[in-house]
Design a protein around this motif. Structure first.
Motif, PDB file in Angstrom:
ATOM      1  N   ASP A 138      -3.663  -2.856   0.991  1.00 29.56           N
ATOM      2  CA  ASP A 138      -4.044  -1.530   1.477  1.00 29.56           C
ATOM      3  C   ASP A 138      -5.263  -1.689   2.379  1.00 29.56           C
ATOM      4  N   LEU A 158      -3.226   0.626  14.389  1.00 32.93           N
ATOM      5  CA  LEU A 158      -2.676   0.760  13.041  1.00 32.93           C
ATOM      6  C   LEU A 158      -1.311   1.434  13.069  1.00 32.93           C
ATOM      7  N   TYR A 171       1.625  -2.464   6.529  1.00 33.78           N
ATOM      8  CA  TYR A 171       0.775  -2.599   5.349  1.00 33.78           C
ATOM      9  C   TYR A 171       1.023  -1.456   4.378  1.00 33.78           C
ATOM     10  N   GLY A 172       0.308  -1.476   3.266  1.00 30.72           N
ATOM     11  CA  GLY A 172       0.409  -0.395   2.289  1.00 30.72           C
ATOM     12  C   GLY A 172      -0.359   0.817   2.777  1.00 30.72           C
ATOM     13  N   GLU A 173      -1.084   1.423   1.891  1.00 30.85           N
ATOM     14  CA  GLU A 173      -1.835   2.608   2.270  1.00 30.85           C
ATOM     15  C   GLU A 173      -2.861   2.249   3.346  1.00 30.85           C
ATOM     16  N   VAL A 174      -2.891   3.012   4.406  1.00 33.29           N
ATOM     17  CA  VAL A 174      -3.852   2.763   5.472  1.00 33.29           C
ATOM     18  C   VAL A 174      -4.732   3.986   5.622  1.00 33.29           C
ATOM     19  N   SER A 175      -6.015   3.849   5.353  1.00 31.80           N
ATOM     20  CA  SER A 175      -6.889   5.008   5.521  1.00 31.80           C
ATOM     21  C   SER A 175      -8.038   4.685   6.458  1.00 31.80           C
ATOM     22  N   ILE A 176      -8.277   5.614   7.347  1.00 26.73           N
ATOM     23  CA  ILE A 176      -9.431   5.517   8.243  1.00 26.73           C
ATOM     24  C   ILE A 176     -10.405   6.585   7.793  1.00 26.73           C
ATOM     25  N   ILE A 177     -11.593   6.182   7.466  1.00 26.15           N
ATOM     26  CA  ILE A 177     -12.575   7.136   6.982  1.00 26.15           C
ATOM     27  C   ILE A 177     -13.691   7.267   8.001  1.00 26.15           C
ATOM     28  N   GLU A 178     -13.955   8.500   8.370  1.00 28.88           N
ATOM     29  CA  GLU A 178     -15.030   8.740   9.330  1.00 28.88           C
ATOM     30  C   GLU A 178     -16.223   9.310   8.592  1.00 28.88           C
ATOM     31  N   ALA A 215     -14.232   5.817  -1.567  1.00 28.78           N
ATOM     32  CA  ALA A 215     -13.158   6.675  -1.068  1.00 28.78           C
ATOM     33  C   ALA A 215     -11.811   5.975  -1.090  1.00 28.78           C
TER      34      ALA A 215
END
Lengths: 571, 377
Positions: A138, A158, A171-178, A215
């Motif tokens: 992830d 991504l 990929y698995g979970e893909v998170s972009i955190i701002e 997060a």
């Protein structure tokens, strides 16, 4: 009662043959009167209209609840009915083991980013090459206070990777955190590594890391891998390589930290340790810590705090065993693999002075405090992008000026020589002729001599061939670190080394990539062996590059060389 | 035989009967459709707002379960962007639709706890519950009871009672204390090991469930059986980074023959010089404990600060907090404030948390007159 109107019967004593026959044969009055018939027709029409209306509604709103009722739940809005609100996780299933890929253990890959647009293409080329099953990884990115197009480039890349046709890529979970922290500290090398800015900068970095982790960490993660975006070269198998240490040497709790070197221009001695944050605690440092204020942060690599700690970075031996481990107290943040358990139980990157340390060094300290084993691999090398510091840039400028001065001097000399020639005419011509003749005579003698030597050599070689057959090249013995390795592997590495020596121009990583692909397509049984081999290959890779860098004469070329290297990697 | 049934029936058919039948049909159809359609209209907006498409998503939101046949074609998870700059944390959490995470480390399940939880007046659609239970026999029993109640509320209960999402975790370490009885739990020698475990459980729960959308974290112990229904709004209304309610226990007073209450949680306090000096003389792994005669700290305990119940708004700064009913801004936890499972300035668990929050620049506060009640064994 006797049947009256049977098709098979006899009406006149003879069997009827193949005549059309309606039964009953007799007249029967209509069962319904006209009014009823009309009403029936009306009902039928109404029914048809109703049916058509339903069909249209189904066609227009295919997901309405109405449809699901009419079709007995075969159609329509079942997705909302299956909204899952309760999740159950057993944390004993996500402890992390040495062979995580076999047990389908999920890794969380955390990358903090800030104004990192130029490094992203290189980073994604690394990402595509990871040999650990991608669907088990992830990704989590924290983009903070960026003024360039980091966010856009990142999400484009991504999206691309998630939509890749190759089922092994996404990929698995893909998170972009701002999240913006309002950092005023400048990110260029001088301000980043300047002593005064260190403490507050490290605390802010620590905060960013904690925000990212809190997060993105989920109950199903077994491992957490921290990676800096500006790593230039690293083995594709790094996740497996670091993970493997869990089983082999350390008990069940471990942190692994690969140390980081960066290739440097020749005048700095070829290479320079980049990450000074991995170290063993020293008595001096402990004593120093006691004298300091509660909020002070000791930072390594600055003359202001002389800690006399053994650093991972300085312990490197190019031919050392990459599997060698070393207990460390402070951890560098460039590449850390840790069990998710470590983070779950509360170890984090202190954004305050924890035992006089912050961020990744404080992380190491805290992990130790909670009795987790923290281990560094001094001979497992990944390469950080070279960025010239201000001192380096000054040095470069001086050298550039020297070069210009030298060139000028040479030009002047030439001009002088030309002038002299002009002035004194061609008196040298006769001398030249004589010289030529002498030379010819000499050459003849030399040729004769050569022929003789060659014949002798051929004889010797013939003799040697018989004895030399079993003996491998001495060079290889030096290069292979594990004595017990099969011979085939030795030969392979030899071949590779030669290859890389022959054509320096060819990017080393591409070679590795094609090889990885090739091996992937082979049977799965081969995989563990392949995994073992690949890092070795990539560890040898930096060598030609170093030579190349050393060979490059103009100092300012190095930056350009780095860039082109990057481009090639991206390809 | 000669007279078909049709004509017979039609002859008897009364328009009134037909009408009645039609009305009945419409009625039945209406009831068949209406419950699901009405719920879907309300949950539809919810779905759009914060349900995830994939099971690989923050557990603080529900996700749409793929149908069994669709599971195969479920592609890779989407790239999701979370902007944490937009997560507001204000004194008006309901008005700003702020998500609250209620975290409870649980060893025993009390029905009163669950009933009290259901009574909370904060919109349940904004509440995520997180539980962590040990993997012991007792923990299994508690899990079973908990799941039963969850099933009842989330599947059969009225829509407004249902929580946004519920996460149940099972601990990955053995509890060092086998018994959860009150007498055993509160023995001084057992305190450190017990609270180390508690810290680990709390941290495990916190860092795996916090997610990117949470604004507030409410720590509510599993043995808190009575709180004001507006607990969350009330505590958030003071807009303090860390704020703790005063925990009391109701008991039957044999002398006055009536119900009375007594202070229960002694972990919320203001520091004293005596305690500081005591700490300075201790080894690095020793911890200061509160509420034991052997270790007199002379700290100012919030438990004894309770004065007039009408002065609910009294706020006092604290140096140590208890975890019975503790509201924390999610920022504080995100910055890294956790429950140290080791002696941190000679403090551990929630008290250590208060110290760590202070080190990070967040001042904890307490409400001496705002009471929550502990279960009485």
């Amino acid at each position: 009662m006797m049947p009256r109107h049977q098709a098979s019967g006899f009406s006149n004593g003879y069997p009827r043959e193949k005549t059309f026959d309606l039964s009953p044969h007799s007249f029967q009055p209509r069962t319904s009167i006209a009014a009823q018939r009309q009403r029936k027709r009306l009902f039928i029409r109404l029914g048809i209209v109703f049916f058509v209306v339903i069909l249209i509604t189904l066609w227009v709103w295919p997901k309405s609840a109405f449809a699901s009722v009419l079709s007995l739940g075969l159609l329509g809005a079942s997705s909302e009915l299956e909204l899952e609100t309760v999740r159950y996780y057993d944390l004993t299933n996500v402890q992390g083991t040495a062979r995580g890929w076999e047990r389908e253990e999920r890794i969380l890959l955390c990358v903090p980013l800030r104004d990192a647009e130029p490094h992203l293409s290189m980073f994604f080329s690394h990402l595509r090459n990871f040999t650990y099953p991608h669907h088990l990884i992830d990704l989590a990115f924290l983009v903070s206070d960026s003024k360039d197009r980091t966010l856009e480039v990142l999400s484009d890349n991504l999206e691309q990777i998630q939509a890749d046709a190759d089922p092994k890529q996404p990929y698995g979970e893909v998170s972009i955190i701002e999240k913006d922290f309002g950092q005023e500290v400048n990110q260029d090398v001088e301000s980043r590594h300047g002593f005064a800015a260190q403490a507050s900068r490290r605390k802010l970095m620590a905060k960013a890391r904690n925000w990212l982790l809190s997060a993105a960490l989920r109950p199903y993660h077994s491992w957490v891998y921290w990676r800096d975006v500006d790593v230039e070269t690293a083995p594709f198998t790094i996740l497996e390589d670091l993970m493997r240490h869990n089983k082999d040497v350390i008990s069940s709790k471990s942190n692994n930290s690969a140390d980081v070197w960066r290739p440097l221009p020749d005048w700095l001695g070829g290479e320079q340790p980049y990450d000074l944050n991995s170290w063993q605690e020293s008595e001096t440092a402990l004593a120093l810590a006691d004298t300091l204020d509660e909020d002070a942060v000791i930072v390594e690599g600055y003359a202001e705090y002389a800690t006399w700690r053994p650093h991972l970075a300085y312990l490197r031996d190019p031919y050392g065993d990459p599997d060698m481990e070393m207990e460390i107290d402070g951890v560098g943040g460039v590449s850390i693999l840790a069990k998710a358990k470590v983070f779950r139980t509360g170890v984090h990157f202190p954004a305050f002075s924890f035992q006089k340390h912050a961020e990744t060094e404080g992380f190491g300290k805290m992990a130790k405090r909670m009795k987790y084993s923290v281990v560094g691999l001094p001979h497992y090398v990944i390469w950080h992008l070279y960025e010239p510091s201000v001192d380096d840039i000054k040095h470069m400028e001086e050298m550039e000026q020297e070069r210009i001065a030298r060139e000028k001097e040479e030009e002047e000399k030439k001009a002088k020589a030309a002038k002299l020639k002009e002035e004194f005419g061609d008196g040298a011509d006769t001398w030249e002729q004589d010289k030529q003749e002498l030379k010819e005579l000499k050459d003849k003698a030399a040729e004769e001599e050569k022929r003789r030597v060659k014949e002798e050599k051929a004889k010797v070689a013939q003799l040697k061939q018989n004895t030399n057959k079993e003996k491998p090249a001495t060079k290889d013995e030096k290069a292979t670190t594990n004595q017990g390795k099969p011979k085939a592997k030795q030969e392979k590495s030899q071949a590779k080394q030669e290859e890389s020596e022959v054509d320096d121009e060819k990017p080393a990583t591409n070679k590795g990539k094609s090889k990885a692909k090739q091996e992937e397509s082979e049977a799965d049984v081969e995989k563990p062996r392949a995994n073992r081999e690949k890092p070795k290959a990539s560890r040898q890779k930096p060598k030609p590059k170093k030579e190349k860098l050393a060979g490059a004469e103009a100092e300012d070329d190095n930056v350009v060389a780095g860039d082109s290297e990057k481009k090639r990697l991206a390809e | 035989m000669a007279r078909p049934m049709g004509s017979v029936r039609l002859k008897k058919a009364n328009p009134l009967t037909l009408l009645l039948g039609a009305v009945l049909c419409v009625f039945i159809l209406f009831f068949l459709i209406s419950p699901s359609s009405s719920s879907s209209s309300s949950s539809k907006t919810r779905v759009v707002v914060d349900s995830a498409r994939h099971h690989l998503s923050p557990p603080t939101s529900p996700y749409r379960k793929p149908k069994s046949d669709a599971a195969v074609e479920l592609g890779p998870p989407p790239v999701t962007r979370y902007n944490l700059n937009n997560v507001t944390i204000t004194a008006d959490p309901i008005g700003n639709q702020e998500h609250v995470l209620i975290l409870t480390p649980m060893a025993r399940f009390y029905q009163e706890y669950w009933d009290n939880l259901l009574k909370l007046s904060y919109p349940h659609g904004l509440i995520t519950l997180g539980f962590i239970l040990p993997k012991s026999k007792e923990g299994n029993a508690a899990t079973a009871l908990l799941q039963q109640q969850i099933q009842k509320t989330q599947k059969q209960g009225p829509e407004k009672d249902r929580f946004k999402s519920i996460i149940i975790l099972r601990q990955d370490f053995e509890p060092s204390l086998s018994s959860q009885d009150e007498s055993e739990r509160h023995k001084m020698v057992n305190q450190k090991a017990r609270r180390e475990d508690m810290s680990k459980a709390r941290n495990s729960l916190l860092f795996t469930t916090l997610g990117p959308a949470t604004s507030w974290v409410l720590w509510l112990d599993s043995d808190i059986v009575e709180t004001p229904p507006s607990l969350i709004q009330d505590l958030a209304g003071y807009s303090k980074p860390v704020i703790v309610a005063n925990c009391f226990q109701k008991y039957y007073d044999a002398e006055t023959k009536s119900m009375a209450e007594r202070p229960y949680d002694f972990n919320s306090w203001q520091d004293s010089d005596v305690a500081q000096k005591l700490g300075a003389s201790m080894g690095p792994d020793d911890i200061l404990l509160e509420g034991y005669a052997e270790m007199a700290t002379y700290r100012l305990l919030m438990a004894y600060m309770a004065t007039n119940p009408s002065e609910k708004d009294t706020v006092v700064p604290l140096d140590g907090v208890g975890g019975t009913a503790l509201l924390v801004r999610a920022d504080v936890h995100r910055d890294g404030a956790m429950f140290p499972p080791f002696a941190f300035y000679h403090l551990i668990e929630t008290e250590g948390f208060a110290k760590m929050a202070k080190r990070l620049g967040w001042q904890p506060y307490g409400l001496p007159n705002y009471k929550v009640y502990h279960y009485n064994e």
